[in-house]
Motif scaffolding. Structure first.
Motif, PDB file in Angstrom:
ATOM      1  N   TRP A   1       0.805  -1.213   0.000  1.00 25.55           N
ATOM      2  CA  TRP A   1       0.000   0.000   0.000  1.00 25.55           C
ATOM      3  C   TRP A   1       0.846   1.275   0.000  1.00 25.55           C
ATOM      4  O   TRP A   1       0.321   2.375   0.067  1.00 25.55           O
ATOM      5  N   GLN A   2       2.164   1.104  -0.082  1.00 29.33           N
ATOM      6  CA  GLN A   2       3.055   2.258  -0.140  1.00 29.33           C
ATOM      7  C   GLN A   2       3.640   2.437  -1.538  1.00 29.33           C
ATOM      8  O   GLN A   2       4.729   2.967  -1.701  1.00 29.33           O
ATOM      9  N   GLY A   3       2.907   1.985  -2.527  1.00 32.76           N
ATOM     10  CA  GLY A   3       3.351   2.172  -3.901  1.00 32.76           C
ATOM     11  C   GLY A   3       4.110   1.007  -4.481  1.00 32.76           C
ATOM     12  O   GLY A   3       4.595   1.083  -5.612  1.00 32.76           O
ATOM     13  N   ASN A   4       4.223  -0.090  -3.744  1.00 32.66           N
ATOM     14  CA  ASN A   4       4.899  -1.277  -4.264  1.00 32.66           C
ATOM     15  C   ASN A   4       3.855  -2.223  -4.862  1.00 32.66           C
ATOM     16  O   ASN A   4       3.319  -3.100  -4.181  1.00 32.66           O
ATOM     17  N   ASP A   5       3.543  -1.992  -6.119  1.00 26.82           N
ATOM     18  CA  ASP A   5       2.526  -2.798  -6.775  1.00 26.82           C
ATOM     19  C   ASP A   5       2.947  -4.269  -6.807  1.00 26.82           C
ATOM     20  O   ASP A   5       4.120  -4.596  -6.978  1.00 26.82           O
ATOM     21  N   VAL A   6       1.974  -5.153  -6.640  1.00 27.07           N
ATOM     22  CA  VAL A   6       2.257  -6.580  -6.666  1.00 27.07           C
ATOM     23  C   VAL A   6       1.391  -7.250  -7.718  1.00 27.07           C
ATOM     24  O   VAL A   6       0.277  -6.814  -8.005  1.00 27.07           O
ATOM     25  N   VAL A   7       1.917  -8.307  -8.298  1.00 26.90           N
ATOM     26  CA  VAL A   7       1.188  -9.133  -9.255  1.00 26.90           C
ATOM     27  C   VAL A   7       1.133 -10.544  -8.690  1.00 26.90           C
ATOM     28  O   VAL A   7       2.167 -11.156  -8.425  1.00 26.90           O
ATOM     29  N   LEU A   8      -0.057 -11.035  -8.479  1.00 31.08           N
ATOM     30  CA  LEU A   8      -0.211 -12.368  -7.898  1.00 31.08           C
ATOM     31  C   LEU A   8      -0.001 -13.434  -8.965  1.00 31.08           C
ATOM     32  O   LEU A   8      -0.557 -13.358 -10.058  1.00 31.08           O
ATOM     33  N   ARG A   9       0.783 -14.437  -8.629  1.00 29.26           N
ATOM     34  CA  ARG A   9       0.999 -15.532  -9.573  1.00 29.26           C
ATOM     35  C   ARG A   9      -0.251 -16.383  -9.739  1.00 29.26           C
ATOM     36  O   ARG A   9      -0.500 -16.942 -10.807  1.00 29.26           O
ATOM     37  N   SER A  10      -1.034 -16.523  -8.679  1.00 32.12           N
ATOM     38  CA  SER A  10      -2.241 -17.337  -8.743  1.00 32.12           C
ATOM     39  C   SER A  10      -3.211 -16.879  -7.670  1.00 32.12           C
ATOM     40  O   SER A  10      -2.804 -16.462  -6.584  1.00 32.12           O
ATOM     41  N   THR A  11      -4.502 -16.944  -7.991  1.00 31.02           N
ATOM     42  CA  THR A  11      -5.542 -16.703  -6.987  1.00 31.02           C
ATOM     43  C   THR A  11      -6.424 -17.937  -6.811  1.00 31.02           C
ATOM     44  O   THR A  11      -7.547 -17.850  -6.330  1.00 31.02           O
ATOM     45  N   ASP A  12      -5.917 -19.071  -7.202  1.00 25.69           N
ATOM     46  CA  ASP A  12      -6.633 -20.339  -7.046  1.00 25.69           C
ATOM     47  C   ASP A  12      -6.093 -21.067  -5.819  1.00 25.69           C
ATOM     48  O   ASP A  12      -4.951 -21.523  -5.815  1.00 25.69           O
ATOM     49  N   PRO A  13      -6.900 -21.213  -4.746  1.00 25.45           N
ATOM     50  CA  PRO A  13      -6.401 -21.824  -3.509  1.00 25.45           C
ATOM     51  C   PRO A  13      -6.545 -23.340  -3.453  1.00 25.45           C
ATOM     52  O   PRO A  13      -6.328 -23.937  -2.393  1.00 25.45           O
ATOM     53  N   THR A  14      -6.894 -23.984  -4.552  1.00 24.29           N
ATOM     54  CA  THR A  14      -7.235 -25.412  -4.499  1.00 24.29           C
ATOM     55  C   THR A  14      -6.124 -26.251  -3.889  1.00 24.29           C
ATOM     56  O   THR A  14      -6.348 -27.040  -2.965  1.00 24.29           O
ATOM     57  N   VAL A  15      -4.909 -26.113  -4.402  1.00 20.77           N
ATOM     58  CA  VAL A  15      -3.798 -26.907  -3.880  1.00 20.77           C
ATOM     59  C   VAL A  15      -3.431 -26.450  -2.471  1.00 20.77           C
ATOM     60  O   VAL A  15      -3.171 -27.262  -1.581  1.00 20.77           O
ATOM     61  N   THR A  16      -3.449 -25.143  -2.251  1.00 19.22           N
ATOM     62  CA  THR A  16      -3.077 -24.583  -0.951  1.00 19.22           C
ATOM     63  C   THR A  16      -3.966 -25.116   0.165  1.00 19.22           C
ATOM     64  O   THR A  16      -3.493 -25.413   1.263  1.00 19.22           O
ATOM     65  N   GLU A  17      -5.251 -25.236  -0.119  1.00 14.52           N
ATOM     66  CA  GLU A  17      -6.203 -25.698   0.887  1.00 14.52           C
ATOM     67  C   GLU A  17      -6.430 -27.209   0.820  1.00 14.52           C
ATOM     68  O   GLU A  17      -7.251 -27.747   1.560  1.00 14.52           O
ATOM     69  N   GLY A  18      -5.698 -27.886  -0.051  1.00 15.15           N
ATOM     70  CA  GLY A  18      -5.869 -29.324  -0.219  1.00 15.15           C
ATOM     71  C   GLY A  18      -4.978 -30.130   0.705  1.00 15.15           C
ATOM     72  O   GLY A  18      -4.390 -29.611   1.656  1.00 15.15           O
ATOM     73  N   PRO A  19      -4.838 -31.429   0.434  1.00  6.37           N
ATOM     74  CA  PRO A  19      -4.047 -32.305   1.304  1.00  6.37           C
ATOM     75  C   PRO A  19      -2.579 -31.889   1.347  1.00  6.37           C
ATOM     76  O   PRO A  19      -2.030 -31.383   0.365  1.00  6.37           O
ATOM     77  N   ARG A  20      -1.952 -32.122   2.473  1.00  2.00           N
ATOM     78  CA  ARG A  20      -0.512 -31.924   2.580  1.00  2.00           C
ATOM     79  C   ARG A  20       0.204 -33.068   1.861  1.00  2.00           C
ATOM     80  O   ARG A  20      -0.340 -34.167   1.735  1.00  2.00           O
ATOM     81  N   PRO A  21       1.441 -32.834   1.421  1.00  2.00           N
ATOM     82  CA  PRO A  21       2.219 -33.947   0.866  1.00  2.00           C
ATOM     83  C   PRO A  21       2.580 -34.939   1.960  1.00  2.00           C
ATOM     84  O   PRO A  21       2.382 -34.675   3.157  1.00  2.00           O
ATOM     85  N   GLY A  22       3.125 -36.066   1.567  1.00  2.00           N
ATOM     86  CA  GLY A  22       3.433 -37.117   2.523  1.00  2.00           C
ATOM     87  C   GLY A  22       4.405 -36.708   3.608  1.00  2.00           C
ATOM     88  O   GLY A  22       4.423 -37.295   4.688  1.00  2.00           O
ATOM     89  N   THR A  23       5.247 -35.705   3.348  1.00  8.72           N
ATOM     90  CA  THR A  23       6.198 -35.252   4.359  1.00  8.72           C
ATOM     91  C   THR A  23       5.531 -34.493   5.489  1.00  8.72           C
ATOM     92  O   THR A  23       6.142 -34.279   6.528  1.00  8.72           O
ATOM     93  N   GLY A  24       4.284 -34.050   5.287  1.00  5.76           N
ATOM     94  CA  GLY A  24       3.599 -33.259   6.295  1.00  5.76           C
ATOM     95  C   GLY A  24       3.823 -31.774   6.167  1.00  5.76           C
ATOM     96  O   GLY A  24       3.244 -30.987   6.922  1.00  5.76           O
ATOM     97  N   ALA A  25       4.655 -31.336   5.216  1.00  5.64           N
ATOM     98  CA  ALA A  25       4.910 -29.911   5.032  1.00  5.64           C
ATOM     99  C   ALA A  25       3.713 -29.250   4.356  1.00  5.64           C
ATOM    100  O   ALA A  25       2.769 -29.909   3.918  1.00  5.64           O
ATOM    101  N   LEU A  26       3.755 -27.921   4.272  1.00  7.24           N
ATOM    102  CA  LEU A  26       2.712 -27.216   3.543  1.00  7.24           C
ATOM    103  C   LEU A  26       2.776 -27.583   2.062  1.00  7.24           C
ATOM    104  O   LEU A  26       3.856 -27.848   1.530  1.00  7.24           O
ATOM    105  N   PRO A  27       1.633 -27.590   1.381  1.00 12.26           N
ATOM    106  CA  PRO A  27       1.661 -27.887  -0.053  1.00 12.26           C
ATOM    107  C   PRO A  27       2.465 -26.831  -0.813  1.00 12.26           C
ATOM    108  O   PRO A  27       2.453 -25.648  -0.470  1.00 12.26           O
ATOM    109  N   ARG A  28       3.157 -27.257  -1.853  1.00 11.46           N
ATOM    110  CA  ARG A  28       3.865 -26.315  -2.720  1.00 11.46           C
ATOM    111  C   ARG A  28       2.844 -25.614  -3.598  1.00 11.46           C
ATOM    112  O   ARG A  28       2.008 -26.251  -4.231  1.00 11.46           O
ATOM    113  N   THR A  29       2.916 -24.283  -3.646  1.00  7.91           N
ATOM    114  CA  THR A  29       1.872 -23.537  -4.331  1.00  7.91           C
ATOM    115  C   THR A  29       2.379 -22.181  -4.798  1.00  7.91           C
ATOM    116  O   THR A  29       3.324 -21.628  -4.227  1.00  7.91           O
TER     117      THR A  29
END
Length: 708
Positions: A664-692
């Motif tokens: 909000w201080q003039g540093n414009d951002v461009v989002l790579r994705s606004t689809d949360p499907t993988v982010t909110e989906g199952p974790r990988p077998g390692t238990g870490a956060l999904p790669r997204t």
């Protein structure tokens, strides 16, 4: 000879081999070769004679097998032979215990140190690299002890077997391990200080007299400086316990030539040799496949066990579902949604699932067990309450898969120690579920008042009050838990003396206000995770998700100790995503948040809730929350490189807040994705956060959305 024969009861295999059963002898070789190879390989740091010593150890064991009077002690007897061979080798060759260093070590050359070679193959992250480098500063005895401890941490040795290999009692072994860990921690601090940029001026002066040799003398000198220097000691903060780092590193694969050589010298028939070799190499190839998959994916993954799990344990990642990008503030541009690499389905190759629970334990619990049994794997207890009542420091409790329905709350009161922590874990990749619906509403499902526990791999559901409350707890680890459908909270740490705890890679979701009211905001109950109503330092919250709760996702209300939160996601909660204050009067604590993200919450993304302390928020993202993205109305906060996108209001801050490089201080951002499907989906077998790529910007503003 089948794999089931190899997994048979070891004492019985020993007795059969002593009677001349060649299949039993070969099964013993196959079942224990990886253990011996790792003990010797890590102790000798990749010396060319490793393969020869492994063969010699196994052949000595086979030749002496007839004289082994206690078959139950075969494993500790075998490890003791391996340890003795290492000692004789070092004495005969007069191997130098000093390693030349010209400066901080980068990721090792594949021909270099044995431990470095393994970590490089598994693409280790920063702290694991530092840990490997720190081992260069240990003397020979400590490096050999580290090799044994590594096998204990991975579940391949028990404390009794480790002590037998050292020819000491378990209590003395614990003292030696504690001393070695202290030296290792001092070395890790030295490594941190050497890598720091810019380097401490006083340290640079001290290094002017250093001869470039990483030895115990200079470890003490540099360690003394790091301990006493305010700048260097701060840089050593935030180190993860070494046993957690070691647990993530796969066992070293045994070269095929060793398998063939041992079996040939042992006189194994050609057909049996082929079968045994295939069994051992089955694990070797799985480890190689894991490393290749990690390298190809560009991610950081750490194998805990490299034998592929049964098919039902493989995590399935759903395909991405296209969504329409929300309206953005003028400073933000959102491109069309694109699928992340992990969400493209048809050509995706199967990646081995990692076993995250324990593989060996002292006490077992199973739904079909009995509390009148002895708690062994063959005769498990029926209840977790029984297991935690009888456990002693240094012991491990394995909870088998299935549903447990306690009728009274479970209370944990026995503490472990730094040298002998207590582990409460799922077994293998089995999923134990504690259905607490029958626990009275005036009791918490689980109450803990202890120190030095690791609790992992459990699922708690249906509690009519708080699911899991840890009171005045210290130095505990809570990892890979699923806490959902409970009243008031999923996990709560509270009261004075709550210090040094780590909350890692858990999911807290759909916990509710018992009154059934949603959207109560920061003050509502039904939170995911709470660290509240107390004090204490050194608490770390990393890699967790809190979602669908009726109150806040993460709530630090009325807690006066500074908490560190990194790489956590809070979304679709009725209240705020992250509540950093609260209480009457509101608690003041300088919490630190970095790379956390809050989206689609019913109230604010990040809320200081009356906290007047100097909280720090760096590289966090608030997206599409129904109130304010960053509500810092009371604190003397520092906001750096944060992103607020699509919220009802971007920010609400006082004049005491220091701000730089925020969206909000003039540093414009461009989002790579606004689809949360993988982010909110199952974790990988390692238990870490999904790669997204969800909400990632790529320009250093906002959360990185990786597990780091």
């Amino acid at each position: 000879m089948t794999q089931s024969q190899m997994a048979a009861d070891v004492p019985q295999l020993v007795r059969d081999a002593q009677r001349g059963d060649a299949d039993a002898r070969d099964a013993l070789i196959a079942a224990h070769l990886t253990l011996v190879y790792n003990v010797i390989g890590r102790a000798l740091a990749g010396h060319p004679d490793v393969d020869d010593l492994v063969q010699e150890t196994m052949l000595r064991a086979l030749r002496g097998l007839a004289d082994l009077r206690e078959p139950e002690r075969f494993r500790s007897w075998l490890v003791a032979i391996a340890y003795r061979q290492v000692q004789l080798h070092l004495r005969a060759r007069r191997m130098s215990r000093r390693r030349l260093l010209t400066g901080p070590i980068e990721v090792a050359d594949p021909a270099g140190d044995f431990a470095e070679r393994t970590t490089a193959e598994l693409v280790l992250d920063g702290q694991r690299r530092e840990l490997v480098e720190a081992t260069h500063w240990l003397d020979g005895d400590d490096r050999r002890l580290l090799g044994l401890w590594w096998q204990e941490a991975s579940g391949d040795l028990t404390r009794a077997e480790l002590a037998a290999a050292l020819d000491v009692v378990p209590k003395h072994a614990a003292v030696r391990l504690q001393r070695m860990k202290a030296q290792l921690e001092a070395a890790r601090g030295v490594v941190r200080a050497l890598h720091a940029q810019p380097r401490c001026p006083e340290l640079s002066t001290l290094l002017g007299r250093w001869d470039g040799v990483a030895d115990p003398l200079w470890r003490k000198r540099l360690g003394r400086h790091v301990r006493d220097c305010a700048l260097c000691s701060r840089r050593g903060q935030g180190l993860i316990a070494p046993d957690q780092l070691l647990l993530g590193v796969a066992a070293l694969p045994v070269p095929a030539a060793i398998v063939t050589g041992i079996l040939a010298k042992a006189g194994t028939a050609a057909g049996a040799l082929t079968k045994v070799t295939a069994f051992v190499q089955h694990k070797v190839l799985a480890a190689a496949a894991t490393a290749a998959a990690v390298a190809a994916g560009g991610g950081i993954v750490f194998a805990v066990y490299h034998e592929p799990a049964p098919e039902e344990f493989r995590a399935a990642v759903p395909p991405a579902v296209a969504t329409t990008a929300p309206a953005q503030t003028p400073a933000v541009t959102a491109p069309a949604t694109r699928a992340t690499p992990s969400s493209t389905g048809s050509a995706r190759k199967a990646v081995p699932t990692f076993i995250t629970g324990v593989r060996k334990a002292d006490i077992f619990v199973a739904p079909g067990g009995s509390d009148d049994a002895d708690g062994t794997q063959a005769h498990p207890y029926a209840s977790i309450a029984k297991a935690v009542a009888v456990v002693e420091p240094g012991r491990t409790i394995a909870v088998r898969g299935g549903t447990y329905r306690p009728e009274q709350g479970i209370t944990i009161t026995t503490s472990g120690t730094a040298a002998e922590p207590i582990v409460l874990s799922n077994f293998g990749n089995e999923q134990p579920v504690i259905d607490a619906a029958d626990v009275p509403a005036d009791q918490w499902a689980i109450t803990q008042r202890t120190a030095y526990w690791r609790v992992q791999g459990l699922e708690v559901v249906g509690s009519r009050s708080h699911a899991y409350v840890c009171r005045s707890c210290a130095n505990n680890v809570f990892q890979r838990l699923k806490m959902h459908g409970n009243a008031r909270s999923g996990l709560m740490l509270r009261d004075a003396g709550t210090t040094g705890n780590q909350i890692l890679d858990n999911d807290f979701f759909d916990n509710r206000d018992p009154a059934g009211e949603s959207g109560a905001g920061a003050n509502g109950t039904g939170i995911g995770l709470g660290v509240q109503f107390g004090d204490g330092g050194g608490n770390l919250i990393r890699g967790n998700r809190a979602y669908g709760n009726t109150g806040a996702g993460f709530d630090l209300g009325a807690f006066t100790g500074a908490v560190t939160m990194e790489h956590n996601w809070s979304y679709r909660n009725g209240g705020s995503g992250f509540v950093l204050g609260g209480g009457t009067p509101a608690a003041a604590a300088a919490h630190k948040l970095r790379h956390d993200a809050a989206w689609d919450n019913g109230s604010n993304g990040f809320d200081d809730e009356g906290n007047t302390a100097a909280v720090e928020l760096t590289n966090n993202t608030a997206f599409r929350n129904r109130a304010v993205g960053f509500a810092m109305r009371s604190s003397a906060a520092t906001l750096r490189s944060n992103a607020a996108i699509g919220n009802a209001q971007t920010d609400d801050v006082t004049g005491r807040v220091a701000q730089s490089r925020n969206s909000w201080q003039g540093n414009d951002v461009v989002l790579r994705s606004t689809d949360p499907t993988v982010t909110e989906g199952p974790r990988p077998g390692t238990g870490a956060l999904p790669r997204t790529d969800y909400l990632a910007t790529g320009n250093g503003v906002g959360a990185s959305m990786d597990a780091a």
